[in-house]
Design an enzyme around this catalytic site. Structure first.
Site, PDB file in Angstrom:
ATOM      1  N   ASP A  44       0.882  -1.353   0.015  1.00 24.79           N
ATOM      2  CA  ASP A  44      -0.017  -0.050   0.011  1.00 24.79           C
ATOM      3  C   ASP A  44       0.974   1.375   0.156  1.00 24.79           C
ATOM      4  O   ASP A  44       2.061   1.143   0.166  1.00 24.79           O
ATOM      5  CB  ASP A  44      -1.161  -0.021   1.273  1.00 24.79           C
ATOM      6  CG  ASP A  44      -0.260  -0.235   2.561  1.00 24.79           C
ATOM      7  OD1 ASP A  44       0.917  -0.482   2.656  1.00 24.79           O
ATOM      8  OD2 ASP A  44      -1.128  -0.724   3.705  1.00 24.79           O
TER       9      ASP A  44
ATOM     10  N   HIS B 222      -7.018  -4.803   9.998  1.00 24.75           N
ATOM     11  CA  HIS B 222      -6.657  -4.472   8.802  1.00 24.75           C
ATOM     12  C   HIS B 222      -5.476  -5.204   8.206  1.00 24.75           C
ATOM     13  O   HIS B 222      -4.760  -5.559   8.968  1.00 24.75           O
ATOM     14  CB  HIS B 222      -6.855  -3.107   8.276  1.00 24.75           C
ATOM     15  CG  HIS B 222      -5.574  -2.340   8.653  1.00 24.75           C
ATOM     16  ND1 HIS B 222      -5.598  -1.051   8.989  1.00 24.75           N
ATOM     17  CD2 HIS B 222      -4.408  -2.605   9.070  1.00 24.75           C
ATOM     18  CE1 HIS B 222      -4.399  -0.511   9.448  1.00 24.75           C
ATOM     19  NE2 HIS B 222      -3.626  -1.685   9.512  1.00 24.75           N
TER      20      HIS B 222
ATOM     21  N   ASP C  20      -7.547  -2.801  14.366  1.00 22.46           N
ATOM     22  CA  ASP C  20      -8.902  -3.045  13.955  1.00 22.46           C
ATOM     23  C   ASP C  20      -9.062  -4.217  12.774  1.00 22.46           C
ATOM     24  O   ASP C  20     -10.130  -4.397  12.123  1.00 22.46           O
ATOM     25  CB  ASP C  20      -9.319  -1.755  13.108  1.00 22.46           C
ATOM     26  CG  ASP C  20      -8.696  -1.352  11.734  1.00 22.46           C
ATOM     27  OD1 ASP C  20      -7.697  -2.221  11.320  1.00 22.46           O
ATOM     28  OD2 ASP C  20      -9.011  -0.372  11.260  1.00 22.46           O
TER      29      ASP C  20
ATOM     30  N   GLU D 239      -9.572  -1.761   5.215  1.00 24.98           N
ATOM     31  CA  GLU D 239     -10.137  -1.575   6.604  1.00 24.98           C
ATOM     32  C   GLU D 239     -11.288  -2.516   6.861  1.00 24.98           C
ATOM     33  O   GLU D 239     -12.032  -3.020   5.723  1.00 24.98           O
ATOM     34  CB  GLU D 239     -10.294  -0.146   6.788  1.00 24.98           C
ATOM     35  CG  GLU D 239      -9.187   0.983   6.594  1.00 24.98           C
ATOM     36  CD  GLU D 239      -8.471   1.080   7.866  1.00 24.98           C
ATOM     37  OE1 GLU D 239      -8.507  -0.056   8.712  1.00 24.98           O
ATOM     38  OE2 GLU D 239      -7.554   1.962   8.135  1.00 24.98           O
TER      39      GLU D 239
HETATM   40  P1  PGA Z   1       2.389  -1.843  12.533  1.00 21.46           P
HETATM   41  O1  PGA Z   1       0.897  -1.663  11.639  1.00 21.46           O
HETATM   42  O2  PGA Z   1       3.310  -2.865  12.308  1.00 21.46           O
HETATM   43  O3  PGA Z   1       3.129  -0.411  12.748  1.00 21.46           O
HETATM   44  O4  PGA Z   1       1.955  -2.231  14.097  1.00 21.46           O
HETATM   45  C1  PGA Z   1       0.588  -2.779  11.117  1.00 21.46           C
HETATM   46  C2  PGA Z   1      -0.581  -2.414  10.125  1.00 21.46           C
HETATM   47  O5  PGA Z   1      -1.119  -1.403  10.421  1.00 21.46           O
HETATM   48  O6  PGA Z   1      -0.929  -3.293   9.339  1.00 21.46           O
END
Ligand code: PGA
Length: 259
Positions: A66, A137, A135, A142
């Site tokens: 992304d 995702h 959450d 999302e």
């Molecule tokens: P993080 O983010 O590795 O910084 O915890 C993971 C994500 O949001 O997919």
């Protein structure tokens, strides 16, 4: 079912996943790696840099999950810049070996299709690294994302923007939109490796591994994949109902040599 591997630390997890990546690289002259941003995969990138040796990586291609919309490619928090700094440069890769969705507002209408085409031309992803949001995702898909979605523009939830505000000067500076691989795109990878560390991820991990497959927890889509490995520390595994079953199962598999 997902293979769940619970290790003593994020560093051990990084070393295990790096091993799997080297096995892929050593068996395929043109491996395609799916790379993720965020804090979680950094242990993998550090382990890769530490164990790279003299390998020829000129055939490797990396595709990002992304990108934010509206940050210049050289913005320190753009995922393009982050992946070059954290992943590509320590391994001595050329910028052209890393493909990131195009978050330039002027090209958004074609960004998804262009990325999908580049991915298809490379032959698809062999091993896809995934983090997971609190959450649920994966990528920036999302809750509510279509389970069949392809790479496209999405709006970040307030939760994700707050989670990511630590990388920016303030919450207002966190972009609102992104271009992300879809859940259908992610499922096309031949091996999914989802990593999560820390208690803040425990509920999302349990929902992804043991909950119903649902757009309410986009990461639960991994249950549809025939080859998925979930690599956790004890804290991230803390809410798995079947934790006692998962622990050590992988070690006891005949011939288990890693993920
Ligand atoms: P993080 O983010 O590795 O910084 O915890 C993971 C994500 O949001 O997919």
């Amino acid at each position: 079912m997902a293979e769940v591997v619970v290790l003593g630390s994020a560093e051990e997890a990084g070393a295990l996943v790096a091993d799997a990546i080297w096995r892929l690289v050593d068996s395929d002259p043109a491996p395609v790696l799916g790379v993720a941003t965020g804090s979680t995969p950094l242990v993998v990138y550090r382990a890769l840099a530490a164990t790279r040796g003299g390998r020829d990586l000129s055939g490797l291609r990396a595709f990002a999950l992304d990108e934010y919309v509206g940050l210049s490619p050289d913005h320190p928090q753009s995922y393009r810049r982050t992946l070059l700094t954290e992943f590509a440069e320590p391994l001595g890769l050329d910028v052209g070996q890393v493909v990131v969705p195009d978050g330039d507002p002027a090209r958004l209408p074609s960004a998804g299709a262009a990325f999908e085409q580049a991915l298809a031309e490379a032959g698809g992803v062999d091993l896809q690294l995934l983090g997971i949001g609190t959450d649920g995702h994966i990528g920036f898909n999302e809750p509510g994302s279509s389970l069949a979605s392809r790479t496209r523009v999405k709006t970040l939830t307030e939760q994700t923007r707050r989670d990511n505000a630590r990388f920016f000067d303030s919450l207002e500076n966190v972009p609102i939109h992104c271009v992300t691989q879809g859940l259908g795109t992610i499922l096309d990878a031949r091996h999914l490796v989802l990593l999560a560390f820390g208690a803040a991820k425990a509920a999302a991990v349990a929902a992804a591994v043991e909950g119903p497959v649902s757009a309410s927890c986009p990461a639960s889509i991994i249950q549809f994949h025939p080859h998925v490995t979930v690599v956790l520390d004890a804290e991230a595994a803390g809410e798995l109902a079947n934790l006692r079953y998962y622990q050590g199962v992988w070690e006891r598999k005949p011939g288990w040599q890693g993920i």
